[in-house]
Design a protein around this motif. Structure first.
Motif, mmCIF file in Angstrom:
data_model
loop_
_atom_site.group_PDB
_atom_site.id
_atom_site.type_symbol
_atom_site.label_atom_id
_atom_site.label_comp_id
_atom_site.label_asym_id
_atom_site.label_seq_id
_atom_site.Cartn_x
_atom_site.Cartn_y
_atom_site.Cartn_z
ATOM 1 N N LYS A 53 41.629 41.558 41.443
ATOM 2 C CA LYS A 53 40.218 41.812 41.169
ATOM 3 C C LYS A 53 39.851 41.068 39.890
ATOM 4 C CE LYS A 53 36.839 45.535 40.840
ATOM 5 N NZ LYS A 53 36.631 47.004 40.675
ATOM 6 N N ASN A 58 37.331 35.904 44.036
ATOM 7 C CA ASN A 58 38.379 36.462 44.882
ATOM 8 C C ASN A 58 39.747 35.993 44.364
ATOM 9 O OD1 ASN A 58 40.194 37.124 46.913
ATOM 10 N ND2 ASN A 58 38.721 36.749 48.560
ATOM 11 N N THR A 79 47.570 44.824 41.177
ATOM 12 C CA THR A 79 46.544 45.345 42.082
ATOM 13 C C THR A 79 46.467 46.865 42.025
ATOM 14 O OG1 THR A 79 45.821 45.355 44.392
ATOM 15 C CG2 THR A 79 48.179 45.478 44.013
ATOM 16 N N SER A 83 44.046 48.177 47.137
ATOM 17 C CA SER A 83 44.033 46.756 47.516
ATOM 18 C C SER A 83 45.385 46.272 48.041
ATOM 19 C CB SER A 83 43.621 45.900 46.308
ATOM 20 O OG SER A 83 42.354 46.280 45.835
#
Length: 447
Positions: A53, A58, A79, A83
């Motif tokens: 993130k 992206n 992450t 995710s």
């Protein structure tokens, strides 16, 4: 020291991770993509911590960009639990592993260590695969007394961390000895790096050996590791050390003494553990007297001296070498040569090889290519071999060359036939000419 890049848009996380790892790695942080582009263009990174993130960008796109820029780099994804699916996609795209937030530093350290270990093993495996063909096709061959002495010395020094100086004429196999010491010794898991000090221009040898940072000089568009760093834990082979520039000798001596390398453009030294094997076809003591070689460097390198004999000093090894090279070029050229004729072998044994084993190999490669038979004969050998006055062949054969005139060849044939047969009438009959013609030829050539 490995380089680590931390990519996260949260500055607090970056600062914490940088503080945790900066003592162990050269650590940089990037909070935006422009900084990522800047750093990956300037430096080579061994490991990158990437937050999936990453602001409005992206993280998978950043991953693709990095893998395209530094394919060997190990990328570890940071992450959140929600995710995990994206993390799995990231691993399919080439990420090494992923860690969940909030981060556990202890767990992260273990993952980084494993990533670096895997990276090093992959590099070494590739190096070993690259060397495998060389090791299989080129090996030290000999049973002569002088070669047995060389084998004995190799066996004594292969597991002892001392510098070795290999001396001998060009083409005697000095690099093969260096490889034999490395691949049969305790450093065989490390890399074997070679530098030809005589083939690299004076202005490039320093960057080749010690490496450089991006921007250190015109054309340095990215950081490059030098041979010393690449050979860390292994062996650095310095071929033709007698050709090394005097100024570089000073820097080499310093590295040998301090075991620290300073890449061009860097103020930070890199500690290295490298065994040095040097080779030369020059008399370095004479070069010292001429002021071309440093005496202190000579004694640092010449802890153990391996003297390679010339091929002229080990004639009894020629049949073994001939057999080896025939097998080698049968394989590479898809031929089926079974041997050399006794006459051809006699020629090869009496020739004075100025280029030593390298010249013998070239001669046999040429013969394997040119011969249309399963046995290499005297006529398959080059002119300088067959035009050797020291060679004695069987009395019913004659050596001729495509470089000779018809008159020269005719004279040789008539002389040989008369010598072998001993009767002019029979000689004329065997040669298919009249006695009168033979008499005229004898007169013409003054036989």
């Amino acid at each position: 020291m490995y380089r680590l890049l931390i990519i996260d848009d949260e500055e607090a996380i970056c600062r914490s991770l940088q503080f945790a790892f900066e003592d162990k790695y050269k650590t940089l942080v990037a909070n935006n993509f422009s900084t990522v582009e800047k750093y990956t263009s300037m430096y080579y990174f061994d490991v990158i911590l990437l937050d999936l993130k990453f602001g409005e960008i992206n993280g998978l796109e950043v991953l693709k960009y990095i893998k395209n820029k530094i394919p060997e780099c190990q990328i570890i994804i940071m992450t959140a639990y929600s995710s995990i699916d994206s993390s799995i996609k990231a691993m399919k795209l080439g990420a090494w592993d992923y860690v969940l937030k909030p981060l556990s530093l202890d767990n992260l350290k273990i993952i980084i260590d494993k990533a670096l270990e895997h990276k090093d093993l992959s590099c070494r495996l590739q190096d070993m695969q690259d060397e495998l063909s060389t090791i299989k096709s080129d090996k030290i061959i000999g049973k002569s007394k002088s070669m047995k002495d060389v084998f004995n010395l190799i066996n004594k020094v292969k597991n002892i961390d001392v510098n070795v100086l290999i001396t001998g004429e060009s083409g005697t196999g000095k690099e093969l000895v260096a490889r034999e010491i490395h691949y049969n010794g305790k450093r065989k898991k490390g890399r074997f790096e070679a530098v030809n000090c005589g083939a690299i221009p004076k202005n490039l040898i320093e960057s080749e050996m010690f490496g450089y940072e991006k921007g250190a000089f015109t054309g340095a568009i990215k950081t490059k590791k030098g041979k010393f760093v690449l050979a860390d834990g292994g062996t650095l082979f310095l071929d033709e050390i007698g050709e090394m520039d005097f100024d570089i000798q000073v820097k080499l001596l310093r590295v040998i003494q301090d075991k620290i390398v300073y890449p061009i453009g860097s103020e930070e030294g890199i500690k290295v553990d490298v065994r040095i094997i040097a080779a030369t076809n020059k008399n370095l003591l004479e070069e010292i007297d001429k002021g071309n070689f440093r005496e202190d460097l000579y004694y640092r390198l010449n802890v153990i001296n391996v003297k390679m004999p010339s091929l002229r000093e080990r004639i009894e090894d020629i049949p073994l070498l001939v057999e080896h090279f025939i097998k080698k070029y049968n394989s590479t050229l898809n031929k089926n040569i079974k041997a050399v004729s006794p006459e051809a072998l006699q020629l090869l044994k009496t020739y004075n090889y100025k280029g030593n084993i390298r010249e013998l190999e070239n001669i046999l490669e040429r013969a394997v290519i040119l011969t249309e038979n399963e046995m290499i004969d005297i006529y398959d050998l080059p002119y300088q071999i067959i035009n050797n006055d020291n060679v004695k062949i069987s009395d019913d054969k004659l050596i001729v060359s495509v470089y000779e005139t018809f008159d020269t060849i005719e004279e040789k044939v008539i002389r040989k036939a008369l010598e072998k047969i001993g009767n002019k009438r029979k000689t004329a009959k065997i040669l298919g000419i009249s006695e009168r013609t033979l008499w005229n030829k004898i007169k013409k050539y003054g036989i």
